[in-house]
Write an enzyme that holds these catalytic residues in place. Structure first.
Site, PDB file in Angstrom:
ATOM      1  N   TYR A   1      -1.188  -1.398   9.957  1.00 44.38           N
ATOM      2  CA  TYR A   1      -2.024  -1.893   8.488  1.00 44.38           C
ATOM      3  C   TYR A   1      -0.570  -1.278   7.683  1.00 44.38           C
ATOM      4  CZ  TYR A   1      -3.879  -1.187   3.835  1.00 44.38           C
ATOM      5  OH  TYR A   1      -4.059  -1.454   2.162  1.00 44.38           O
TER       6      TYR A   1
ATOM      7  N   SER B   1       0.737  -1.049   0.266  1.00 46.64           N
ATOM      8  CA  SER B   1      -0.084   0.102   0.386  1.00 46.64           C
ATOM      9  C   SER B   1       0.675   1.140  -0.300  1.00 46.64           C
ATOM     10  CB  SER B   1      -1.075   0.083   1.330  1.00 46.64           C
ATOM     11  OG  SER B   1      -1.737   1.582   1.600  1.00 46.64           O
TER      12      SER B   1
END
Length: 117
Positions: A22, A9
């Site tokens: 995350y 990401s």
């Protein structure tokens, strides 16, 4: 001629304060894939990682972000909107194909122009 494709990401490079866990795992995936590429190249296996920016997925409406952030999700990109899954799929197809036979250990940012460091 095999290929390993992982997903990280943009959070690996520009972590949000509310997505600490995350972002940390996504940064680990980047490091893992780069090291894996070095290990597997002798076997003819390529390893690359796709690092999406803001993409509309089930994470957004299911509580993955506060609702006030969902309303503005993706506005920071040059397109002024989040990406749609159909806009990232071709990157995975390329990396899995023989057309990518000379690509390994790379991070492909699909960020709507937000960039990755």
């Amino acid at each position: 001629g095999a290929s390993v494709i992982t997903t990280a990401s943009v959070q690996a490079y520009e972590p949000s304060d509310i997505l600490l866990d995350y972002a940390t795992t996504k940064a680990g995936i980047v490091a893992y894939t780069k090291a894996l590429a070095k290990q597997l190249i002798e076997k003819g296996i390529r390893a690359n990682v796709v690092a999406p920016g803001p993409f509309w997925t089930v994470l957004q409406p299911s509580g993955g972000q506060p609702q006030e952030k969902v309303a503005k999700f993706g506005e920071q990109t040059q397109f002024g909107r989040p990406g749609q899954p159909v806009e990232i799929a071709p990157v995975y197809v390329l990396l899995a194909s023989q057309e990518a036979s000379y690509i390994t250990g790379e991070v492909y940012g699909v960020t709507g122009g937000a960039g990755i460091a």
